[in-house]
Design a protein around this motif. Structure first.
Motif, short mmCIF file in Angstrom:
data_model
loop_
_atom_site.label_atom_id
_atom_site.label_comp_id
_atom_site.label_asym_id
_atom_site.label_seq_id
_atom_site.Cartn_x
_atom_site.Cartn_y
_atom_site.Cartn_z
N GLY A 1 0.83 -1.25 0.11
CA GLY A 1 0.07 -0.10 0.07
C GLY A 1 0.82 1.37 -0.01
N LEU A 2 2.01 1.24 -0.77
CA LEU A 2 2.91 2.35 -0.60
C LEU A 2 3.19 2.99 -1.73
CD1 LEU A 2 5.70 0.52 1.33
CD2 LEU A 2 4.47 2.18 2.54
N GLU A 3 1.95 2.95 -2.69
CA GLU A 3 2.20 3.75 -4.13
C GLU A 3 2.53 5.23 -3.88
OE1 GLU A 3 -0.91 4.38 -7.99
OE2 GLU A 3 -1.61 3.20 -6.13
N LEU B 1 10.60 -14.29 3.58
CA LEU B 1 9.74 -13.84 4.59
C LEU B 1 10.41 -12.94 5.64
CD1 LEU B 1 8.14 -17.33 5.15
CD2 LEU B 1 7.46 -15.49 3.69
N GLU B 2 11.42 -13.07 6.16
CA GLU B 2 12.29 -12.18 6.95
C GLU B 2 12.20 -10.70 6.25
OE1 GLU B 2 14.31 -10.33 10.13
OE2 GLU B 2 12.82 -12.08 10.05
N MET B 3 12.52 -10.65 4.94
CA MET B 3 12.89 -9.60 4.29
C MET B 3 11.49 -8.96 4.21
SD MET B 3 11.78 -8.10 1.06
CE MET B 3 11.62 -9.69 -0.24
N ILE B 4 10.17 -9.50 4.06
CA ILE B 4 8.88 -9.05 3.89
C ILE B 4 8.72 -8.22 5.42
CG2 ILE B 4 6.61 -9.32 3.65
CD1 ILE B 4 7.44 -11.48 1.58
N SER B 5 8.88 -9.06 6.26
CA SER B 5 8.61 -8.51 7.73
C SER B 5 9.48 -7.32 7.99
CB SER B 5 9.06 -9.53 8.56
OG SER B 5 8.12 -10.78 8.63
N GLN B 6 10.57 -7.31 7.63
CA GLN B 6 11.42 -6.01 7.75
C GLN B 6 11.13 -4.88 7.06
OE1 GLN B 6 13.98 -5.84 10.34
NE2 GLN B 6 13.16 -7.63 11.03
N ILE B 7 11.03 -5.16 5.89
CA ILE B 7 10.36 -3.82 5.20
C ILE B 7 9.02 -3.47 5.53
CG2 ILE B 7 9.44 -3.26 2.71
CD1 ILE B 7 11.72 -4.70 1.33
N GLY B 8 8.21 -4.40 6.22
CA GLY B 8 7.02 -3.78 6.69
C GLY B 8 7.23 -2.84 7.98
N LEU C 1 10.08 -1.17 8.42
CA LEU C 1 10.70 -0.02 7.79
C LEU C 1 9.72 1.10 7.36
CD1 LEU C 1 13.61 -1.72 5.33
CD2 LEU C 1 14.01 0.07 7.22
N THR C 2 8.64 0.47 6.86
CA THR C 2 7.66 1.40 6.21
C THR C 2 6.19 1.79 6.95
OG1 THR C 2 6.83 -0.53 4.83
CG2 THR C 2 8.82 0.84 3.93
N GLY C 3 6.27 1.11 7.90
CA GLY C 3 5.15 1.23 9.09
C GLY C 3 3.99 0.57 8.55
N THR C 4 4.12 -0.78 7.92
CA THR C 4 3.21 -1.26 7.22
C THR C 4 3.18 -2.84 7.92
OG1 THR C 4 4.52 -2.03 5.26
CG2 THR C 4 2.97 -0.03 5.07
N GLU C 5 3.58 -2.93 9.02
CA GLU C 5 3.75 -4.41 9.77
C GLU C 5 2.65 -5.32 9.58
OE1 GLU C 5 5.89 -1.30 12.99
OE2 GLU C 5 4.28 -1.11 11.26
N VAL C 6 1.68 -4.54 9.70
CA VAL C 6 0.24 -5.64 9.63
C VAL C 6 0.02 -6.20 8.26
CG1 VAL C 6 -2.46 -5.62 9.94
CG2 VAL C 6 -1.11 -4.05 11.53
N LYS C 7 0.08 -5.45 7.33
CA LYS C 7 0.07 -5.84 5.83
C LYS C 7 1.07 -6.91 5.59
CE LYS C 7 -2.51 -2.03 3.95
NZ LYS C 7 -2.68 -0.97 2.66
N ALA C 8 2.45 -6.59 5.99
CA ALA C 8 3.49 -7.31 5.86
C ALA C 8 3.24 -8.85 6.47
CB ALA C 8 4.83 -6.75 6.27
N GLN C 9 2.77 -8.68 7.86
CA GLN C 9 2.62 -10.08 8.52
C GLN C 9 1.40 -10.84 7.84
OE1 GLN C 9 5.00 -10.56 10.40
NE2 GLN C 9 4.18 -12.57 10.52
N LYS C 10 0.41 -10.52 7.41
CA LYS C 10 -0.56 -10.89 6.43
C LYS C 10 -0.12 -11.77 5.20
CE LYS C 10 -4.78 -8.40 7.93
NZ LYS C 10 -5.82 -7.67 7.55
N LEU C 11 0.82 -10.88 4.83
CA LEU C 11 1.59 -11.50 3.58
C LEU C 11 2.25 -12.94 3.91
CD1 LEU C 11 2.94 -8.57 1.12
CD2 LEU C 11 1.47 -10.40 0.58
N VAL C 12 3.19 -12.39 4.92
CA VAL C 12 4.12 -13.31 5.37
C VAL C 12 3.16 -14.90 5.61
CG1 VAL C 12 5.65 -14.11 7.27
CG2 VAL C 12 6.01 -11.96 6.11
N GLN C 13 2.17 -14.66 6.44
CA GLN C 13 1.50 -15.85 6.76
C GLN C 13 0.92 -16.21 5.50
OE1 GLN C 13 -1.28 -13.87 9.67
NE2 GLN C 13 0.29 -13.88 11.35
#
Length: 264
Positions: A39-41, A116-123, A125-137
């Protein structure tokens, strides 16, 4: 999370962000797609000419060159407060030049777990932890359900023609092959070895996978491989599914299961 905040990237570098990033430059296609899916467009300002997904949105962003030849003056004009790159896909000299001026977070991907760790970390970094965690799961659940080929299928995965280049050891594609029962016959070779016709004949794979990228293999290329390995099954596969380690991994399990079913 309170800023300023210090992050450690997957190469062990530390960066400190004084505030939530608002001007992000992405240097890697699969990570660019991830940023859009988080969601960082509105906060992505620059990307490479190879960043092709999502097709309707990347056209609206500034192009900063290729993955291995940045236009540093363009990046300077964009005034990024976060740059996201990758060890393998980018080049050391260009990254070093950027690190002198900007926070540069680098991924280093060899396995699904690294992704998966990269996705979590970028979440984070960018304040999108919730969306990143849903992606990881979602990605992890999909791969848990995937059933590997049994017994393992001796496989050659080609990424280039003239000269033939295959996937060797110690890279993400090799991990994807081995994890799901497609035993890489060139896993004893360097990362992306040049393979002679004689080597391929001697290796005698049961399955030959021809990637759609970076070389655009097509069915018209089957004949030359069939001449060398008449007993092998040959299939063109979606190179993005095998090599993109961002949010595209959501699509990978279903696709890989289809490949396994087809080539058994």
């Amino acid at each position: 999370m309170r800023f300023p905040y210090t992050f450690t990237d997957q190469m062990g570098h530390q960066i400190t962000l004084p505030h939530l990033p608002q001007h992000i430059v992405s240097l890697v296609p699969s990570q660019t797609e991830l940023l859009f899916d988080l969601g960082l467009e509105d906060r992505i300002v620059g990307l490479t000419k190879f960043c092709i997904h999502p097709k309707d949105k990347v056209k609206q962003k500034s192009i900063i060159g290729g993955t291995k030849n940045f236009k540093l003056e363009v990046i300077d004009e964009l005034k990024p407060d976060l740059i996201i790159g990758n060890k393998e896909e980018n080049y050391e000299k260009g990254i070093a030049a950027l690190q002198e001026k900007y926070p540069v977070w680098m991924s280093d991907i060899y396995t699904l777990e690294d992704s998966l760790e990269m996705i979590s970390q970028i979440g984070k970094l960018t304040g999108t932890e919730v969306k990143a965690q849903k992606l990881v799961q979602g990605i992890a659940l999909g791969f848990e359900k995937l059933r590997p080929a049994q017994p393992a299928i001796p496989t050659a995965y080609f990424i280039w023609r003239k000269p033939y280049m295959a996937v060797g050891s110690d890279n993400f594609i090799d991990h994807m092959l081995q994890r799901y029962g497609l035993s890489n016959i060139f896993a004893d070779q360097p990362r992306y070895p040049e393979i002679s016709p004689e080597q391929l004949q001697a290796a005698n794979p049961q399955l030959i996978l021809l990637s759609s990228e970076p070389y655009p293999f097509q069915e018209k290329h089957f004949a030359e491989f069939r001449e060398l390995c008449p007993q092998a099954k040959i299939k063109v596969v979606d190179g993005e599914i095998f090599s993109w380690y961002g949010s595209r991994l959501l699509k990978a399990p279903e696709y890989l299961q289809g490949v396994i079913a087809e080539v058994k």
